[in-house]
Design a protein around this motif. Structure first.
Motif, PDB file in Angstrom:
ATOM      1  N   CYS A  41      -0.559   2.817  -6.577  1.00 56.23           N
ATOM      2  CA  CYS A  41       0.507   2.887  -5.565  1.00 56.23           C
ATOM      3  C   CYS A  41       1.506   3.992  -5.910  1.00 56.23           C
ATOM      4  N   CYS A  44      -0.007   7.095  -4.693  1.00 57.84           N
ATOM      5  CA  CYS A  44      -0.310   7.086  -3.253  1.00 57.84           C
ATOM      6  C   CYS A  44       0.885   7.715  -2.519  1.00 57.84           C
ATOM      7  N   CYS A  49       0.499   1.496   3.726  1.00 54.91           N
ATOM      8  CA  CYS A  49       0.657   0.046   3.918  1.00 54.91           C
ATOM      9  C   CYS A  49       2.064  -0.304   4.389  1.00 54.91           C
ATOM     10  N   CYS A  84      -5.643   0.598   3.415  1.00 59.54           N
ATOM     11  CA  CYS A  84      -5.272   1.193   2.133  1.00 59.54           C
ATOM     12  C   CYS A  84      -6.348   2.204   1.747  1.00 59.54           C
ATOM     13  N   TYR A  86      -7.113   3.452  -0.938  1.00 59.55           N
ATOM     14  CA  TYR A  86      -7.725   3.200  -2.254  1.00 59.55           C
ATOM     15  C   TYR A  86      -8.342   1.802  -2.342  1.00 59.55           C
TER      16      TYR A  86
HETATM   17  S1  SF4 Z   1      -1.609   2.028   0.720  1.00 60.20           S
HETATM   18 FE1  SF4 Z   1      -2.646   1.007  -1.018  1.00 60.20          FE
HETATM   19  S2  SF4 Z   1      -2.432   2.370  -2.776  1.00 60.20           S
HETATM   20 FE2  SF4 Z   1      -1.005   3.073  -1.187  1.00 60.20          FE
HETATM   21  S3  SF4 Z   1       0.934   2.090  -1.740  1.00 60.20           S
HETATM   22 FE3  SF4 Z   1      -0.108   0.729  -0.297  1.00 60.20          FE
HETATM   23  S4  SF4 Z   1      -1.319  -0.728  -1.549  1.00 60.20           S
HETATM   24 FE4  SF4 Z   1      -0.695   1.001  -2.853  1.00 60.20          FE
END
Ligand code: SF4
Ligand code: SF4
Length: 105
Positions: A41, A44, A49, A84, A86
């Motif tokens: 995260c 990211c 999210c 997400c 990932y």
């Molecule tokens: S989209 Fe996934 S990886 Fe990115 S901040 Fe949210 S939970 Fe974390």
């Protein structure tokens, strides 16, 4: 006005108005949504999210460098299973009897 009239959802109603028809029973023991790796995260960049969840379950906590998860608000739309980039969110249905309950009509 009869109860069924009060709970009618008007076409074009705001999310907050639609959520009036939703009830939640929170499982206090266990979240059905788990962010697996906070390091991911951190890396990211866009943190999608925090945008795609219709009820803002996910929030970036700047001071703690992690995503907080307000799982009790989840309406079980399933978007975070695929949203997400990932696949960093473990998603299960809440245990039987818990989670969101929809009232129709
Ligand atoms: S989209 Fe996934 S990886 Fe990115 S901040 Fe949210 S939970 Fe974390
Ligand atoms: S399932 Fe939908 S409502 Fe629940 S946390 Fe994921 S995106 Fe938000």
């Amino acid at each position: 006005m009869a109860e069924e009239d009060v709970n009618q959802v008007t076409p074009g109603a705001r999310v907050e108005e639609k959520l009036y028809n939703v009830r939640f029973k929170t499982d206090e023991d266990r979240s059905h949504l788990i962010v697996l790796d906070n390091q991911l995260c951190n890396r990211c960049v866009d943190k999608p999210c925090t945008v795609f969840c219709p009820v803002t379950v996910y929030k970036w906590e700047n001071g703690e460098h992690k995503i907080s998860v307000s799982y009790e608000k989840c309406v079980e739309c399933g978007a975070c299973r695929i949203g997400c980039p990932y696949f960093n969110i473990e998603w299960k249905y809440p245990k039987g009897g818990f989670g969101v309950q929809y009232k129709f009509g």
